[in-house]
Design an enzyme around this catalytic site. Structure first.
Site, PDB file in Angstrom:
ATOM      1  N   SER A 120      31.300  22.082   1.672  1.00  0.00           N
ATOM      2  CA  SER A 120      30.814  20.948   1.732  1.00  0.00           C
ATOM      3  C   SER A 120      31.703  19.873   0.282  1.00  0.00           C
ATOM      4  CB  SER A 120      29.468  20.317   1.176  1.00  0.00           C
ATOM      5  OG  SER A 120      29.211  19.076   1.074  1.00  0.00           O
ATOM      6  N   LEU A 121      31.682  19.054  -1.039  1.00  0.00           N
ATOM      7  CA  LEU A 121      31.917  18.605  -2.317  1.00  0.00           C
ATOM      8  C   LEU A 121      32.849  19.769  -1.967  1.00  0.00           C
ATOM      9  CD1 LEU A 121      32.803  17.101  -4.486  1.00  0.00           C
ATOM     10  CD2 LEU A 121      31.153  18.535  -5.545  1.00  0.00           C
ATOM     11  N   ARG A 149      33.184   8.581  -2.686  1.00  0.00           N
ATOM     12  CA  ARG A 149      32.416  10.216  -1.647  1.00  0.00           C
ATOM     13  C   ARG A 149      31.137  10.144  -2.136  1.00  0.00           C
ATOM     14  NH1 ARG A 149      30.784  15.464  -0.778  1.00  0.00           N
ATOM     15  NH2 ARG A 149      30.312  16.341   0.895  1.00  0.00           N
ATOM     16  N   GLN A 186      27.778  20.383  -3.957  1.00  0.00           N
ATOM     17  CA  GLN A 186      26.620  20.030  -4.691  1.00  0.00           C
ATOM     18  C   GLN A 186      25.267  21.019  -5.055  1.00  0.00           C
ATOM     19  OE1 GLN A 186      26.493  15.813  -3.788  1.00  0.00           O
ATOM     20  NE2 GLN A 186      24.544  15.556  -4.585  1.00  0.00           N
ATOM     21  N   GLN A 228      34.552  15.514   7.924  1.00  0.00           N
ATOM     22  CA  GLN A 228      33.296  16.243   6.994  1.00  0.00           C
ATOM     23  C   GLN A 228      31.920  15.870   6.524  1.00  0.00           C
ATOM     24  OE1 GLN A 228      32.856  17.069   3.212  1.00  0.00           O
ATOM     25  NE2 GLN A 228      33.671  18.861   3.214  1.00  0.00           N
ATOM     26  N   HIS A 264      26.046  15.454   5.634  1.00  0.00           N
ATOM     27  CA  HIS A 264      26.479  16.143   7.031  1.00  0.00           C
ATOM     28  C   HIS A 264      25.641  16.047   8.257  1.00  0.00           C
ATOM     29  CE1 HIS A 264      28.968  18.102   4.521  1.00  0.00           C
ATOM     30  NE2 HIS A 264      28.372  18.531   3.592  1.00  0.00           N
TER      31      HIS A 264
END
Length: 301
Positions: free
Chosen positions: A91-92, A116, A14, A247, A198
């Site tokens: 991440s993403l 998500r 992101q 995650q 996170h």
């Protein structure tokens, strides 16, 4: 006989979005157009209209940002002739890595990214929370100071040596920033983000995403996937699924992932998708590594 180059694909997360993203691919590559139209059907709205014609503000809508970055990256990966020897995503970006490696079908991965995004947005609205970038302190110092703060604040992204992002309740992040500056951080900068990604504050989103992950089909990937939670290579679908579940509430171990990829023979890193942030991080982790960016049609050519 020359040694084969071990080629890693890495996928951005992101923040890499930009107006006009993937428009050149849609216009010039039939396979890309087909995938993007399929994405419009799956999502139930024309995300391509926002990607191609929307403003930067339009692209910041949670339901748009994450799927848009996933689509840009995954469509590019499909158009590339070279096949990776290993993959990782920040991440993403891990969802893009899973789709590119064949661990998940494009359709399943896109549906999960959409779930998500919405779940994270809802989780952000429960409690005031934020993130902050900490520059030029050892990881252990950041961890120790966070654990000593009065509220919830944890390391969220280990981006490269000397660059950690912390995440948590707004007041706790501010307290940690003040203490980290006292400890010698060059910068402790609160970020303009929707919430504490996170961190344990994402537990409601993790629970919602878990339902989608349980329904998705996971396959053995064509190459190892270095996952955020462990920073280790995974090829077992059950392990990949378990790590993906963890995650959202666990830190992104990007520094450790890249170091493990290098230790396992990675020589060339190709960033696939919008932006060049990951190439910058890789070069900070290991200055001599060969890196390129594939961010659009001209790069494909």
């Amino acid at each position: 006989m020359s040694t084969p180059v071990t080629h890693a694909y890495i996928f951005p997360g992101q923040g890499a979005q930009f107006p006009g993203m993937a428009k050149d691919l849609y216009e010039k590559v039939p396979q890309a157009r087909e995938l993007l139209e399929k994405a419009n059907e799956i999502l139930g709205f024309r995300i391509t209209d926002i990607m191609f014609e929307g403003t930067a503000e339009d692209l910041r809508q949670t339901k748009v940002t994450q799927p848009a970055i996933f689509l840009h990256s995954t469509v590019l990966a499909r158009c590339l002739a070279i096949k990776p020897d290993m993959v990782a995503g920040h991440s993403l970006g891990e969802f893009s890595a899973l789709a590119a490696s064949g661990a998940m079908a494009f359709e399943d991965a896109l549906r999960l990214v959409s779930i998500r995004a919405t779940a994270m947005q809802k989780a952000c609205e429960i409690k005031p929370s934020t993130m902050a970038a900490i520059i030029a302190l050892p990881d252990a110092t950041v961890e120790e100071i966070c654990s000593g703060c009065s509220g919830l604040v944890v390391p969220a992204n280990y981006n490269c040596d000397g660059q950690v992002v912390i995440s948590g309740e707004t007041e706790a992040v501010e307290e940690a920033c003040a203490k980290l500056k006292e400890a010698g951080a060059k910068r402790a900068l609160v970020l303009q983000v929707g919430g504490a990604f996170h961190s344990p504050l994402m537990e409601p989103a993790r629970a919602e995403l878990a339902e989608g992950i349980e329904k998705a089909v996971f396959s053995t990937p064509v190459c190892p996937v270095y996952q955020n939670v462990t920073a280790k290579a995974s090829t077992d679908p059950a392990v990949i699924k378990e790590n993906l579940l963890k995650q959202l509430t666990s830190p992104v171990r990007w520094t450790q992932s890249i170091k493990n990829m290098l230790a396992d023979g990675a020589v060339k890193f190709t960033e696939v998708g919008p932006g060049t942030v990951l190439q910058g991080l890789v070069k900070k982790i290991s200055a001599g590594v060969e890196g390129i960016e594939i961010d659009g049609f001209s790069a494909l050519e």
